[in-house]
Scaffold this motif. Structure first.
Motif, short mmCIF file in Angstrom:
data_model
loop_
_atom_site.label_atom_id
_atom_site.label_comp_id
_atom_site.label_asym_id
_atom_site.label_seq_id
_atom_site.Cartn_x
_atom_site.Cartn_y
_atom_site.Cartn_z
N LYS A 97 0.83 -1.21 0.00
CA LYS A 97 0.00 0.00 0.00
C LYS A 97 0.87 1.25 0.00
N TYR A 98 1.95 1.23 0.79
CA TYR A 98 2.82 2.41 0.90
C TYR A 98 3.50 2.72 -0.44
N THR B 203 2.75 5.97 -2.68
CA THR B 203 3.82 6.97 -2.65
C THR B 203 4.56 7.06 -3.98
N LEU C 230 11.38 6.28 2.28
CA LEU C 230 10.78 5.28 3.16
C LEU C 230 11.31 5.43 4.60
N ASP D 112 9.86 8.38 6.43
CA ASP D 112 8.47 8.14 6.85
C ASP D 112 8.41 7.18 8.03
N GLN E 277 5.07 7.15 10.40
CA GLN E 277 4.00 7.03 9.42
C GLN E 277 3.73 5.57 9.06
N LEU E 278 4.60 4.68 9.54
CA LEU E 278 4.39 3.23 9.35
C LEU E 278 4.53 2.54 10.71
#
Length: 608
Positions: A534-535, A539, A565, A568, A573-574
């Motif tokens: 999904k990321y 992105t 990555l 984030d 964010q993850l």
């Protein structure tokens, strides 16, 4: 000439150090590790001069604590035998602490005259060894034993039914039980028990520039005067002093003429007083030349046309070190060899001045002179990564020289490593070594998102960890420091087996990926595939079919993708991203809540 080997026993926090040395020695280590003690100890075998003088007689506090505790334990266990005079005096002598510092000298052919009385053995290749050993020891064993007996008998309190003092009471009389007033020192030829004469020792000198040298910069009156005067005295020979005196006389004559003093003193020329000329003609102005020390004491260092006292603290320290070091480059007729010890050359220096002084020290070491420099530092600017033969790593009173601990191949490997930081590598509380920048960025990003993991250093170190782990174990066997190793499998079963043998040490954790590299390992952990799919699709607009496709695209992506990555991840964010099992096990191993470390007997790494 140089010191090629140094042995120190029972000096302060050093139980025993035996290290090979290069033409220059760079000591690195944490605070209280023993760097300054090594620098002080190495001066003991040499005749002192006035700059940085250290006395050769030591004190109770200079003797290693472990050696003292072993001695007190021996006293406690043998009280009866001491009191009734049945104790074996030879056994008692073996337990008495003594401090020794032995240096092995390596002269050039042109310097053999100076060491002709310092030889002590030939090896199988007929190479002669030369050296000096400093020894601090009891003058008379019998007197020490009698003193200990006297003290034990005088203590009428806290004795058990058998008349022995308890340990707590012995703790209160420790200094008396080891009577330093019955100690002395000697400077001899090693293994020959022959005292070295003053005529030989006078050719060997030392200078100590300690870390607390700010006094040099405190006031205009004291600014470098002692050090500078000493240097000027060393440089001025008899002819030079005669020239100074002549020039002073010339200066006086000029001053007398300009001031018109003759007309004031010889006023009798215009006097009508009878006999005035005969009397006053004998009055004159004479030069009152001060002694040479007084003249030299009026000299001060300057910079850019101003007194040094007007410069900043960093500039003052830099100028002091450059002036002093430069003064030792030339061979001196009355000195065969000089040891210069320097603590923390980086003190108060900005990065540009650190680089300047570091470059100077590198050139200093390459010059053909009779001086060997030993310095301690906390700055990577003063570590020559192109010559690891000069580096000595100090930890908890232990010291290892990379010249003997690493093969030439190992030294070259370290030199080529772009991210090398010896402090983090060998002395961090918690350190993880990974094989590449990708792993380093990824793990750092995860740590940044977890505040509790901020005390772990991560270093990308490519492959081949066995030599590094051998040194790390020797330095950290008595510490709480821990090391984690993250390896890629790379289809190398034997390499994996060889590295994972180090898991027998309970402060090293080595883990290897199951997959070929890191990316598929991350993707196939927990729910990471769905999360990362999904990321990357949102992105970077990737089209992803399955976990293998994601792993391949990620591995082949540009570095900007990995950097985005990681940014984030570090900003949470993850938050649900999981670390692969092999990395998570290392993180758990390094976590703050852990069991105390202990080494099993025999758990020493191999030297090869």
């Amino acid at each position: 000439m140089k010191i090629s080997n140094l042995v120190i026993e029972n000096y302060r926090n050093i139980e025993k150090v035996d290290i090979q040395l290069g033409s220059i020695a760079t000591l690195i280590g944490g605070n209280n590790s023993g760097k300054s003690n090594i620098l002080r100890a190495i001066t003991l075998p040499f005749l002192s001069n006035d700059i940085g003088y250290n006395g050769k007689n030591l004190s109770w506090f200079d003797i290693n604590n472990v050696a003292k505790e072993n001695f007190y334990e021996y006293i406690f266990n043998n009280q009866k035998e001491i009191i009734n005079d049945s104790l074996n005096q030879d056994d008692f002598a073996k337990m008495l602490p003594r401090v020794t510092v032995e240096v092995t000298l390596e002269p050039k052919d042109t310097e053999l005259y100076f060491v002709k009385d310092l030889s002590y053995e030939d090896d199988k290749n007929d190479k002669i060894s030369y050296g000096i050993v400093y020894d601090y020891f009891p003058k008379n064993i019998k007197d020490v034993l009698a003193r200990v007996k006297e003290i034990l008998m005088s203590q009428e309190i806290k004795k058990d039914s058998e008349g022995n003092l308890d340990k707590e009471h012995i703790e209160t009389i420790k200094m008396n039980l080891l009577p330093i007033d019955l100690y002395t020192h000697s400077i001899k030829v090693p293994k020959r028990d022959i005292s070295i004469s003053y005529d030989t020792l006078k050719f060997f000198k030392y200078t100590s520039l300690i870390a607390e040298r700010d006094e040099f910069s405190q006031s205009a009156e004291r600014l470098g005067s002692k050090s500078l005067v000493k240097l000027l005295q060393m440089k001025l020979n008899t002819d030079s002093k005669i020239t100074v005196e002549k020039e002073y006389t010339k200066f006086f004559d000029t001053l007398k003429n300009l001031s018109g003093m003759d007309s004031i003193i010889n006023w009798q020329e215009d006097s009508d007083i009878e006999n005035a000329k005969d009397f006053f003609n004998k009055i004159s102005i004479l030069p009152n030349m001060p002694n040479m020390n007084s003249l030299l004491n009026s000299v001060k260092l300057g910079y850019s046309g101003e007194h040094l006292s007007f410069q900043g603290l960093g500039h003052r320290n830099l100028i002091l070190l450059l002036v002093l070091l430069n003064s030792f480059i030339e061979n001196k007729k009355d000195t065969a060899f000089s040891v210069v010890t320097l603590e923390e050359p980086e003190a108060h220096l900005c990065i540009n001045n650190q680089k300047l002084l570091s470059s100077y020290i590198s050139k200093f070491a390459k010059k053909e002179n009779s001086v060997q420099l030993f310095y301690s530092t906390h700055s990577t600017e003063f570590i020559n990564k192109l010559d690891f033969n000069n580096i000595v790593i100090v930890s908890e009173g232990n010291a290892l020289s990379l010249s003997s601990e690493l093969t030439d191949e190992g030294k070259d490997y370290l030199s080529k490593n772009p991210n090398l930081d010896l402090y983090k590598l060998f002395l961090s509380k918690n350190c993880i070594l990974v094989e590449g920048l990708t792993e380093e960025l990824f793990i750092r990003a995860y740590f940044n998102s977890k505040e509790s993991l901020s005390n772990i250093d991560v270093i990308s170190f490519h492959k081949g960890y066995t030599n590094i782990m051998n040194i790390w174990i020797k330095l950290n066997k008595d510490t709480e420091n821990r090391l984690g190793i993250v390896r890629d499998f790379d289809n190398q079963d034997e390499a994996q087996k060889k590295h994972e043998e180090y898991n027998k040490y309970n402060n090293i954790c080595v883990r290897t990926t199951n997959e070929y590299t890191l990316e598929p390992e991350v993707v196939n952990t927990g729910n990471n595939f769905e999360l990362l799919k999904k990321y990357f699709e949102n992105t970077f607009s990737w089209k992803i079919s399955d976990s293998t496709d994601l792993s391949n695209q990620w591995r082949n992506a540009k570095s900007t993708v990995m950097l985005k990555l990681c940014k984030d991840i570090s900003t949470n964010q993850l938050p649900e991203l999981e670390m692969p099992k092999h990395i998570q096990e290392i993180i758990d191993f390094l976590s703050p809540i852990r069991q105390p470390l202990s080494f099993e007997q025999g758990d020493e790494p191999d030297d090869n």
